[in-house]
Write a protein that holds these residues in place. Structure first.
Motif, PDB file in Angstrom:
ATOM      1  N   LYS A  18      -4.957   7.576  -6.065  1.00  0.00           N
ATOM      2  CA  LYS A  18      -5.703   8.839  -5.978  1.00  0.00           C
ATOM      3  C   LYS A  18      -6.658   8.813  -4.776  1.00  0.00           C
ATOM      4  CE  LYS A  18      -5.431   9.720 -10.937  1.00  0.00           C
ATOM      5  NZ  LYS A  18      -6.144   9.593 -12.230  1.00  0.00           N
ATOM      6  N   ASP A  19      -7.302   7.663  -4.546  1.00  0.00           N
ATOM      7  CA  ASP A  19      -8.179   7.538  -3.370  1.00  0.00           C
ATOM      8  C   ASP A  19      -7.379   7.768  -2.086  1.00  0.00           C
ATOM      9  OD1 ASP A  19     -10.272   6.998  -5.008  1.00  0.00           O
ATOM     10  OD2 ASP A  19     -10.349   4.837  -4.587  1.00  0.00           O
ATOM     11  N   ALA A  20      -6.167   7.183  -2.042  1.00  0.00           N
ATOM     12  CA  ALA A  20      -5.342   7.332  -0.837  1.00  0.00           C
ATOM     13  C   ALA A  20      -4.927   8.782  -0.650  1.00  0.00           C
ATOM     14  CB  ALA A  20      -4.113   6.418  -0.935  1.00  0.00           C
ATOM     15  N   VAL A  21      -4.654   9.465  -1.763  1.00  0.00           N
ATOM     16  CA  VAL A  21      -4.290  10.885  -1.685  1.00  0.00           C
ATOM     17  C   VAL A  21      -5.479  11.714  -1.200  1.00  0.00           C
ATOM     18  CG1 VAL A  21      -3.910  12.879  -3.205  1.00  0.00           C
ATOM     19  CG2 VAL A  21      -2.316  10.935  -3.245  1.00  0.00           C
ATOM     20  N   ASP A  22      -6.674  11.393  -1.705  1.00  0.00           N
ATOM     21  CA  ASP A  22      -7.874  12.109  -1.239  1.00  0.00           C
ATOM     22  C   ASP A  22      -8.027  11.946   0.278  1.00  0.00           C
ATOM     23  OD1 ASP A  22      -8.341  12.800  -3.826  1.00  0.00           O
ATOM     24  OD2 ASP A  22      -9.967  11.349  -4.157  1.00  0.00           O
ATOM     25  N   ALA A  23      -7.830  10.732   0.762  1.00  0.00           N
ATOM     26  CA  ALA A  23      -7.963  10.466   2.199  1.00  0.00           C
ATOM     27  C   ALA A  23      -6.887  11.221   2.972  1.00  0.00           C
ATOM     28  CB  ALA A  23      -7.858   8.965   2.468  1.00  0.00           C
TER      29      ALA A  23
ATOM     30  N   ALA B 191       4.573  13.634  -3.627  1.00  0.00           N
ATOM     31  CA  ALA B 191       3.703  12.990  -4.618  1.00  0.00           C
ATOM     32  C   ALA B 191       4.098  11.534  -4.785  1.00  0.00           C
ATOM     33  CB  ALA B 191       3.785  13.711  -5.963  1.00  0.00           C
ATOM     34  N   LEU B 192       3.084  10.716  -5.063  1.00  0.00           N
ATOM     35  CA  LEU B 192       3.336   9.343  -5.489  1.00  0.00           C
ATOM     36  C   LEU B 192       3.406   9.337  -7.007  1.00  0.00           C
ATOM     37  CD1 LEU B 192       0.833   7.298  -3.266  1.00  0.00           C
ATOM     38  CD2 LEU B 192       3.267   7.758  -2.853  1.00  0.00           C
ATOM     39  N   VAL B 193       4.354   8.613  -7.560  1.00  0.00           N
ATOM     40  CA  VAL B 193       4.412   8.430  -9.009  1.00  0.00           C
ATOM     41  C   VAL B 193       3.856   7.045  -9.306  1.00  0.00           C
ATOM     42  CG1 VAL B 193       5.870   8.394 -11.061  1.00  0.00           C
ATOM     43  CG2 VAL B 193       6.434   9.909  -9.147  1.00  0.00           C
ATOM     44  N   THR B 194       2.835   6.995 -10.168  1.00  0.00           N
ATOM     45  CA  THR B 194       2.172   5.721 -10.466  1.00  0.00           C
ATOM     46  C   THR B 194       2.105   5.513 -11.976  1.00  0.00           C
ATOM     47  OG1 THR B 194      -0.026   6.710 -10.565  1.00  0.00           O
ATOM     48  CG2 THR B 194       0.723   5.922  -8.415  1.00  0.00           C
TER      49      THR B 194
ATOM     50  N   GLY C  36      -0.039  14.338  -3.520  1.00  0.00           N
ATOM     51  CA  GLY C  36      -0.613  14.295  -4.861  1.00  0.00           C
ATOM     52  C   GLY C  36      -0.136  13.058  -5.594  1.00  0.00           C
ATOM     53  N   VAL C  37      -0.601  12.925  -6.845  1.00  0.00           N
ATOM     54  CA  VAL C  37      -0.188  11.787  -7.679  1.00  0.00           C
ATOM     55  C   VAL C  37       0.346  12.293  -9.012  1.00  0.00           C
ATOM     56  CG1 VAL C  37      -1.000   9.764  -8.984  1.00  0.00           C
ATOM     57  CG2 VAL C  37      -1.821  10.145  -6.653  1.00  0.00           C
TER      58      VAL C  37
END
Lengths: 272, 411
Positions: B288-293, B276-279, B302-303
């Motif tokens: 979130k767009d990058a995670v969707d891709a 997961a990325l922590v933002t 995930g984020v």
């Protein structure tokens, strides 16, 4: 003696002030004054705070520093104390110098260190897009922040400076850069703290300031040398009299440097 | 009474101003600074148009702004201000005293990077510099969340179990000037949500109970030392109480407005996620767009978005982090001396609760207005995945600088 051309005191950076801004002419006048002074670039320092006019140092080729908002005079004082041999100038606007920096303005006047302050006054915060400043008239209603006018008395830089002990006060107009250059040079040469109050219009947020060209009038009476006499003479000042208005006789302040003492002084003290 | 909300298209600064207007503050004090200026101009317009019955004080600098509001707040007024970067720095002296005084102020931080070098653009170095002063800090992702969080902030700040000032953070430039669709709740909904105004029950000017606030306390004797410690403990309790209050207030706001926001930590596509990325803040949308891709490419990412940063949501963060095997923390600020981002450092602290020493990478980007794009987050996802395959002794503790000069760029 005049070996350096005015242009040499300007940097290669192109100013990003608005078209018609008075500050362009202040830069021109400053370069001209420095060329007249004739000191090499590395013997001059120019310190500013934050705001449109505080970009000035970047457009010159002398030592420059773009300091903290409102603190140009405190910074310039420190620089002058550390390097008394330099010609030290500070520059900034009415917002920088009289709002957040207002306290430093009082103390720079009373401390009277030998330096020169270009107070570029357009009666507006230009960089944040047109709010009332401390020199704005109470009934100016064009700011989104004070649509009914600021409603409070403006600060009068001349009266404030005289009451605080300034040693030289001149007022110039950016629309007359030759006279302004002469005033800056005189301020630099006068010992102690000199204020050059520059009427420098902001045609973007105060287009009515174009009329300043008609409002300014040259002062023909010689400058006062006593603060009380100056305060009496300029009690009803309209803010548009240009020229040297006050030239005091106080000795410039410079703190004693402990290191200048000879070691024998200490030896004598401990022997006693 | 009209309970209907209405739709507007506005930027984050105007959204914040709407949130303030609907919360009916008594005193607003301001000093303009980029990128906050338009926010306080919107408020000035509301007041000038007679839509908001508040006093607006246009004072000579941020130090005076917060001092004036301390006076107003001590007198029982509901207050508001907003500032950015250097303005916050100039505000620091009264700022650090406000939590100890238990003044329930709400202030927006329109986040801006700190000097030097001179810059006027967005970044989160300003807020990260004041993270341990006792203010509650919440971070918004959208203009809608800015508006709603300002309103919620008054409920949180003024809660008797909290009584602490709240900063609502929204990123300068991206949120302050980015325009989007925003739903403006009706005044009656907000009035019912906020209830009767009872701002400062502990110190307000009370003719039956006059008192001098904040006398000299502390010192070396046991009594003074214990009293000082008691104030600090009380502030810590208020902070910890805020975790439950923030959660409850978000739930109530969802009932009132129909809009749900994660109160502490938002989990996005964490089910079955490997990493997961922590933002934090407005960058989260691009993450979130990058995670969707990445998901479409078969990568289980995930984020974890941090909404509430102070008090730090240790349990919620640990719960979310417990679902993945590696984390990539993206910061818009630097923690000097730790050589990583400040959020990364905090996440490492919370991870201790999980008892799992999973790989954590620090990414630093978006400084001084730099764009954090989907491509940057894709790189972060890839690097975090690779960390899974890297033995612990081979992992580099150095941060990845997302907008740094690349090979071949001129120096």
């Amino acid at each position: 003696m005049n070996a350096i051309a005015p242009q040499e005191y300007k940097s290669d950076l192109k100013p990003i002030w608005c078209p018609g801004c008075g500050d362009y002419s202040v830069l021109t006048a400053l370069a001209k004054a420095l060329a007249e002074l004739g000191r090499p670039r590395e013997e001059i320092a120019l310190v500013s705070g934050i705001g449109c006019s505080s970009r000035l140092p970047a457009y010159t080729s002398v030592y420059g520093f773009h300091g903290v908002h409102g603190r140009a005079l405190a910074l310039a004082t420190g620089l002058k104390i550390a390097r008394p041999d330099l010609t030290v100038l500070a520059a900034g606007g009415d917002g920088d110098g009289l709002s957040i920096g207002g306290n430093h303005f009082l103390h720079a006047c009373r401390r009277n260190v030998d330096m020169t302050y270009l107070l570029m006054d357009n009666q507006v915060y230009g960089m944040t897009k047109g709010q009332a400043s401390p020199t704005t008239a109470p009934d100016w209603c064009e700011s989104k922040l004070t649509p009914l006018g600021p409603g409070v008395s403006p600060v009068m830089p001349l009266h404030l400076a005289l009451a605080s002990g300034v040693n030289f006060f001149a007022r110039g107009f950016s629309g007359n850069p030759n006279e302004l250059a002469r005033l800056i040079l005189e301020g630099i040469r006068h010992p102690g703290f000199s204020v050059i109050h520059v009427l420098s219009p902001c045609v973007t947020f105060r287009p009515e300031q174009r009329a300043w060209k008609q409002a300014v009038h040259a002062e023909t009476v010689p400058p006062e040398t006593e603060p009380a006499a100056a305060l009496a003479r300029f009690a009803a000042d309209d803010g548009f009299a240009t020229g040297v208005l006050f030239a005091g006789t106080r000795k410039a302040f410079m703190p004693e440097r402990a290191t200048r003492r000879e070691w024998r002084d200490y030896e004598a003290r401990f022997a006693a | 009474m009209n309970n209907m909300s209405r739709i507007a298209v506005c930027d984050g600064n105007e959204a914040a101003a709407w949130g303030v207007k609907l919360s009916r503050p008594d005193v607003v004090a301001v000093y303009p600074i980029t990128p906050q200026s338009s926010l306080v101009e919107y408020l000035s317009k509301f007041i000038a148009d007679g839509e908001l019955d508040a006093e607006l004080m246009n004072v000579e600098g941020e130090h005076s702004v917060l001092s004036a509001l301390q006076g107003a707040c001590l007198a029982g007024a509901r207050t508001y201000t907003a500032t950015s970067g250097p303005g916050l720095a100039f505000m620091f002296e009264p700022y650090v005293r406000t939590p100890g005084l238990r003044l329930p102020m709400v202030a927006s931080l329109v986040n801006r990077d700190m000097l030097s070098p001179q810059c006027v653009w967005g970044g989160q170095q300003d807020v990260m510099t004041v993270r341990d002063t006792g203010w509650i800090h919440m971070f918004c992702e959208s203009a809608q969340e800015v508006l709603d969080t300002v309103i919620m902030a008054y409920r949180i700040a003024e809660h008797p179990e909290v009584m602490l000032p709240v900063n609502v953070n929204h990123d300068g430039n991206y949120l302050s000037y980015g325009v989007s669709r925003v739903e403006i709740p009706s005044q009656s909904v907000v009035d019912a949500f906020l209830g009767d105004k009872n701002v400062n029950w502990h110190a307000a000017l009370d003719p039956d109970r006059p008192m001098a606030v904040d006398p000299l306390t502390g010192g070396a004797d046991a009594e003074g030392a214990a009293r000082f410690a008691a104030y600090r403990q009380s502030l810590c309790r208020g902070m910890q109480n805020a975790l439950a209050v923030i959660t409850d207030v978000h739930a109530e706001w969802e009932c009132a407005s129909g809009r749900a926001f994660a109160p502490l930590v938002e989990e996005y596509r964490l089910e079955d996620a490997e990493i997961a990325l922590v933002t934090i803040g407005s960058m989260s949308g691009a993450a979130k767009d990058a995670v969707d891709a990445a998901r479409e490419a078969g990568i289980a990412a995930g984020v974890i978005r941090i909404k509430t940063f102070r008090p730090f949501p240790v349990e919620a963060l640990a719960r979310a982090a417990g679902k993945v095997r590696a984390l990539g923390v993206v910061d818009r600020a630097v923690s000097y001396g730790w050589n990583c981002g400040p959020v990364c450092q905090e996440v490492l602290g919370a991870l201790y609760r999980t008892g799992r020493a999973i790989p954590v990478l620090s990414f630093i980007g978006g400084l001084a207005g730099a764009d954090l794009t989907g491509e940057h987050f894709a790189r972060a996802i890839e690097a975090t995945r690779q960390a899974l395959a890297t033995p612990p002794e081979a992992r580099t503790p150095a941060p990845v600088w997302l907008n740094a000069r690349e090979e071949g760029m001129p120096r």
